[in-house]
Design a protein around this motif. Structure first.
Motif, PDB file in Angstrom:
ATOM      1  N   ASP A  60      35.800  28.969 -61.140  1.00 39.18           N
ATOM      2  CA  ASP A  60      34.513  28.356 -60.826  1.00 39.18           C
ATOM      3  C   ASP A  60      33.373  28.972 -61.639  1.00 39.18           C
ATOM      4  O   ASP A  60      32.276  28.416 -61.685  1.00 39.18           O
ATOM      5  N   GLN A  61      33.610  30.113 -62.257  1.00 43.07           N
ATOM      6  CA  GLN A  61      32.550  30.805 -62.988  1.00 43.07           C
ATOM      7  C   GLN A  61      32.414  30.353 -64.442  1.00 43.07           C
ATOM      8  O   GLN A  61      31.338  30.383 -65.001  1.00 43.07           O
ATOM      9  N   PHE A  62      33.526  29.944 -65.067  1.00 41.77           N
ATOM     10  CA  PHE A  62      33.489  29.555 -66.466  1.00 41.77           C
ATOM     11  C   PHE A  62      33.193  28.066 -66.611  1.00 41.77           C
ATOM     12  O   PHE A  62      33.664  27.250 -65.825  1.00 41.77           O
ATOM     13  N   TYR A  63      32.438  27.718 -67.636  1.00 44.71           N
ATOM     14  CA  TYR A  63      32.141  26.305 -67.900  1.00 44.71           C
ATOM     15  C   TYR A  63      31.895  26.099 -69.387  1.00 44.71           C
ATOM     16  O   TYR A  63      31.451  27.002 -70.108  1.00 44.71           O
ATOM     17  N   LEU A  64      32.203  24.890 -69.860  1.00 42.72           N
ATOM     18  CA  LEU A  64      32.012  24.554 -71.263  1.00 42.72           C
ATOM     19  C   LEU A  64      30.533  24.292 -71.539  1.00 42.72           C
ATOM     20  O   LEU A  64      29.861  23.622 -70.751  1.00 42.72           O
ATOM     21  N   ASN A  65      30.043  24.811 -72.653  1.00 36.42           N
ATOM     22  CA  ASN A  65      28.653  24.552 -73.040  1.00 36.42           C
ATOM     23  C   ASN A  65      28.568  23.610 -74.237  1.00 36.42           C
ATOM     24  O   ASN A  65      27.504  23.434 -74.834  1.00 36.42           O
ATOM     25  N   THR A  66      29.717  22.991 -74.595  1.00 38.85           N
ATOM     26  CA  THR A  66      29.763  22.032 -75.690  1.00 38.85           C
ATOM     27  C   THR A  66      30.882  21.036 -75.432  1.00 38.85           C
ATOM     28  O   THR A  66      31.816  21.322 -74.677  1.00 38.85           O
ATOM     29  N   GLU A  67      30.777  19.870 -76.039  1.00 40.94           N
ATOM     30  CA  GLU A  67      31.840  18.871 -75.953  1.00 40.94           C
ATOM     31  C   GLU A  67      32.608  18.774 -77.262  1.00 40.94           C
ATOM     32  O   GLU A  67      33.557  17.993 -77.373  1.00 40.94           O
ATOM     33  N   HIS A  68      32.202  19.563 -78.242  1.00 38.79           N
ATOM     34  CA  HIS A  68      32.807  19.502 -79.569  1.00 38.79           C
ATOM     35  C   HIS A  68      33.762  20.672 -79.783  1.00 38.79           C
ATOM     36  O   HIS A  68      33.352  21.834 -79.665  1.00 38.79           O
ATOM     37  N   CYS A  69      35.018  20.372 -80.078  1.00 36.01           N
ATOM     38  CA  CYS A  69      36.009  21.412 -80.354  1.00 36.01           C
ATOM     39  C   CYS A  69      35.957  21.728 -81.845  1.00 36.01           C
ATOM     40  O   CYS A  69      36.603  21.071 -82.666  1.00 36.01           O
ATOM     41  N   ARG A  70      35.216  22.741 -82.183  1.00 35.51           N
ATOM     42  CA  ARG A  70      35.002  23.099 -83.589  1.00 35.51           C
ATOM     43  C   ARG A  70      36.235  23.757 -84.201  1.00 35.51           C
ATOM     44  O   ARG A  70      36.515  23.594 -85.389  1.00 35.51           O
ATOM     45  N   TYR A  71      36.968  24.530 -83.386  1.00 34.17           N
ATOM     46  CA  TYR A  71      38.156  25.231 -83.879  1.00 34.17           C
ATOM     47  C   TYR A  71      39.334  24.980 -82.938  1.00 34.17           C
ATOM     48  O   TYR A  71      39.181  25.036 -81.718  1.00 34.17           O
ATOM     49  N   LYS A  72      40.498  24.748 -83.511  1.00 37.64           N
ATOM     50  CA  LYS A  72      41.704  24.506 -82.716  1.00 37.64           C
ATOM     51  C   LYS A  72      42.482  25.791 -82.432  1.00 37.64           C
ATOM     52  O   LYS A  72      43.110  25.929 -81.388  1.00 37.64           O
ATOM     53  N   HIS A  73      42.453  26.726 -83.372  1.00 35.28           N
ATOM     54  CA  HIS A  73      43.212  27.964 -83.252  1.00 35.28           C
ATOM     55  C   HIS A  73      42.234  29.124 -83.066  1.00 35.28           C
ATOM     56  O   HIS A  73      41.452  29.440 -83.978  1.00 35.28           O
ATOM     57  N   VAL A  74      42.265  29.755 -81.907  1.00 35.61           N
ATOM     58  CA  VAL A  74      41.266  30.775 -81.595  1.00 35.61           C
ATOM     59  C   VAL A  74      41.904  32.027 -80.999  1.00 35.61           C
ATOM     60  O   VAL A  74      43.032  32.007 -80.502  1.00 35.61           O
ATOM     61  N   LEU A  75      41.134  33.114 -81.044  1.00 37.59           N
ATOM     62  CA  LEU A  75      41.546  34.389 -80.459  1.00 37.59           C
ATOM     63  C   LEU A  75      40.564  34.765 -79.353  1.00 37.59           C
ATOM     64  O   LEU A  75      39.377  34.951 -79.613  1.00 37.59           O
ATOM     65  N   MET A  76      41.046  34.870 -78.120  1.00 40.93           N
ATOM     66  CA  MET A  76      40.224  35.367 -77.020  1.00 40.93           C
ATOM     67  C   MET A  76      40.182  36.891 -77.105  1.00 40.93           C
ATOM     68  O   MET A  76      41.218  37.542 -77.249  1.00 40.93           O
ATOM     69  N   LEU A  77      38.988  37.458 -76.989  1.00 43.36           N
ATOM     70  CA  LEU A  77      38.830  38.904 -77.142  1.00 43.36           C
ATOM     71  C   LEU A  77      38.157  39.508 -75.919  1.00 43.36           C
ATOM     72  O   LEU A  77      37.105  39.039 -75.483  1.00 43.36           O
ATOM     73  N   ASP A  78      38.769  40.558 -75.364  1.00 41.34           N
ATOM     74  CA  ASP A  78      38.189  41.282 -74.234  1.00 41.34           C
ATOM     75  C   ASP A  78      38.490  42.762 -74.431  1.00 41.34           C
ATOM     76  O   ASP A  78      39.228  43.141 -75.341  1.00 41.34           O
ATOM     77  N   ASP A  79      37.912  43.609 -73.567  1.00 46.14           N
ATOM     78  CA  ASP A  79      38.145  45.041 -73.725  1.00 46.14           C
ATOM     79  C   ASP A  79      39.325  45.534 -72.876  1.00 46.14           C
ATOM     80  O   ASP A  79      40.203  46.209 -73.384  1.00 46.14           O
ATOM     81  N   VAL A  80      39.337  45.184 -71.584  1.00 42.20           N
ATOM     82  CA  VAL A  80      40.381  45.678 -70.685  1.00 42.20           C
ATOM     83  C   VAL A  80      41.001  44.510 -69.927  1.00 42.20           C
ATOM     84  O   VAL A  80      40.291  43.650 -69.410  1.00 42.20           O
ATOM     85  N   ILE A  81      42.320  44.490 -69.859  1.00 40.62           N
ATOM     86  CA  ILE A  81      43.013  43.477 -69.069  1.00 40.62           C
ATOM     87  C   ILE A  81      43.640  44.146 -67.856  1.00 40.62           C
ATOM     88  O   ILE A  81      44.231  45.220 -67.952  1.00 40.62           O
ATOM     89  N   THR A  82      43.449  43.529 -66.694  1.00 38.49           N
ATOM     90  CA  THR A  82      44.090  44.015 -65.464  1.00 38.49           C
ATOM     91  C   THR A  82      45.054  42.929 -64.986  1.00 38.49           C
ATOM     92  O   THR A  82      46.221  42.937 -65.365  1.00 38.49           O
ATOM     93  N   THR A  83      44.575  42.001 -64.182  1.00 38.76           N
ATOM     94  CA  THR A  83      45.448  40.917 -63.724  1.00 38.76           C
ATOM     95  C   THR A  83      45.596  39.818 -64.768  1.00 38.76           C
ATOM     96  O   THR A  83      46.540  39.035 -64.712  1.00 38.76           O
ATOM     97  N   GLY A  84      44.657  39.729 -65.701  1.00 38.74           N
ATOM     98  CA  GLY A  84      44.674  38.658 -66.693  1.00 38.74           C
ATOM     99  C   GLY A  84      43.964  37.405 -66.220  1.00 38.74           C
ATOM    100  O   GLY A  84      43.953  36.381 -66.909  1.00 38.74           O
ATOM    101  N   ALA A  85      43.320  37.467 -65.042  1.00 38.60           N
ATOM    102  CA  ALA A  85      42.663  36.287 -64.477  1.00 38.60           C
ATOM    103  C   ALA A  85      41.514  35.792 -65.354  1.00 38.60           C
ATOM    104  O   ALA A  85      41.323  34.584 -65.517  1.00 38.60           O
ATOM    105  N   SER A  86      40.745  36.697 -65.925  1.00 37.58           N
ATOM    106  CA  SER A  86      39.617  36.293 -66.773  1.00 37.58           C
ATOM    107  C   SER A  86      40.110  35.549 -68.011  1.00 37.58           C
ATOM    108  O   SER A  86      39.551  34.505 -68.386  1.00 37.58           O
ATOM    109  N   LEU A  87      41.139  36.070 -68.649  1.00 37.05           N
ATOM    110  CA  LEU A  87      41.690  35.405 -69.830  1.00 37.05           C
ATOM    111  C   LEU A  87      42.278  34.044 -69.467  1.00 37.05           C
ATOM    112  O   LEU A  87      42.139  33.081 -70.215  1.00 37.05           O
ATOM    113  N   ALA A  88      42.940  33.963 -68.307  1.00 34.70           N
ATOM    114  CA  ALA A  88      43.524  32.687 -67.874  1.00 34.70           C
ATOM    115  C   ALA A  88      42.444  31.644 -67.636  1.00 34.70           C
ATOM    116  O   ALA A  88      42.594  30.470 -68.007  1.00 34.70           O
ATOM    117  N   ALA A  89      41.330  32.066 -67.025  1.00 36.20           N
ATOM    118  CA  ALA A  89      40.232  31.138 -66.766  1.00 36.20           C
ATOM    119  C   ALA A  89      39.575  30.690 -68.064  1.00 36.20           C
ATOM    120  O   ALA A  89      39.222  29.513 -68.229  1.00 36.20           O
TER     121      ALA A  89
END
Length: 207
Positions: A155-184
């Motif tokens: 419920d916290q994450f939302y798209l701020n654009t309707e245009h998919c500029r890139y198809k292949h991307v890398l999600m970057l974070d500092d620490v992973i615990t459950t992985g819920a943030s990356l999944a969202a």
């Protein structure tokens, strides 16, 4: 030779290690012994059906370094943290997507940690930063179960654009615990139209 008499480039060459403060920094602002002594992991882990490359265990001294960087604005550690990411080969992606930060958290900290790290990696890899997903102000995740974390984050994450500029991307974070943030975050990117999504974190806090 006294450090105060050196140029910036010479100072970098003779500067002491930013961790032990005793030996001369050989690379990435640390001495070889401190670099070798980091709690390396360097492997892929799986959380919420997401494969994520992590560089280290969330142990001393890397946990202290991340805390000081995020909570105290110790930007001198960016070089070292970036070097930890660079232990992984350059990913075959079109853009780096740093983990979004809520506005209230951004105001509180005064900077966006994941963006600063993404900016450093963008420079090394010559890959652009892309921020198509934003984050509502929300409740803290600490103390929640894995299922509750994911439900809360969806419920916290939302798209701020309707245009998919890139198809292949890398999600970057500092620490992973459950992985819920990356999944969202991945769910939003898939909804936008990204077809190949990789992920990378500095540390795994569950081991």
């Amino acid at each position: 030779m006294h450090l105060s008499n050196l140029s910036f480039l010479d100072w970098k060459r003779y500067a002491p290690c930013c961790l032990c403060g005793e030996s001369r920094a050989i690379q990435h602002s640390v001495c070889q012994q401190c670099w070798d002594g980091l709690p390396w992991q360097k492997q892929h882990i799986h959380r919420h059906d997401i494969e994520c490359f992590v560089s280290c265990h969330y142990d001393f001294p890397i946990n202290r370094i991340i805390h000081q960087f995020k909570q105290q604005g110790k930007f001198e550690f960016i070089e070292l943290l970036t070097a930890c990411y660079l232990e992984k080969p350059k990913p075959r992606v079109q853009a780096i997507v740093p983990m979004p930060i809520a506005t209230e958290k951004l105001i509180q900290r005064g900077f966006h940690p994941s963006y600063l790290l993404a900016k450093a990696l963008s420079h090394h890899w010559q890959i652009p930063i892309w921020q198509p997903v934003s984050r509502h102000d929300g409740h803290a995740q600490r103390g929640l179960s894995r299922a509750d974390r994911l439900s809360n984050l969806l419920d916290q994450f939302y798209l701020n654009t309707e245009h998919c500029r890139y198809k292949h991307v890398l999600m970057l974070d500092d620490v992973i615990t459950t992985g819920a943030s990356l999944a969202a975050l991945q769910q939003q990117l898939e909804q936008l139209g990204c077809s190949q999504i990789q992920s990378m974190c500095l540390c795994d806090a569950v081991h």
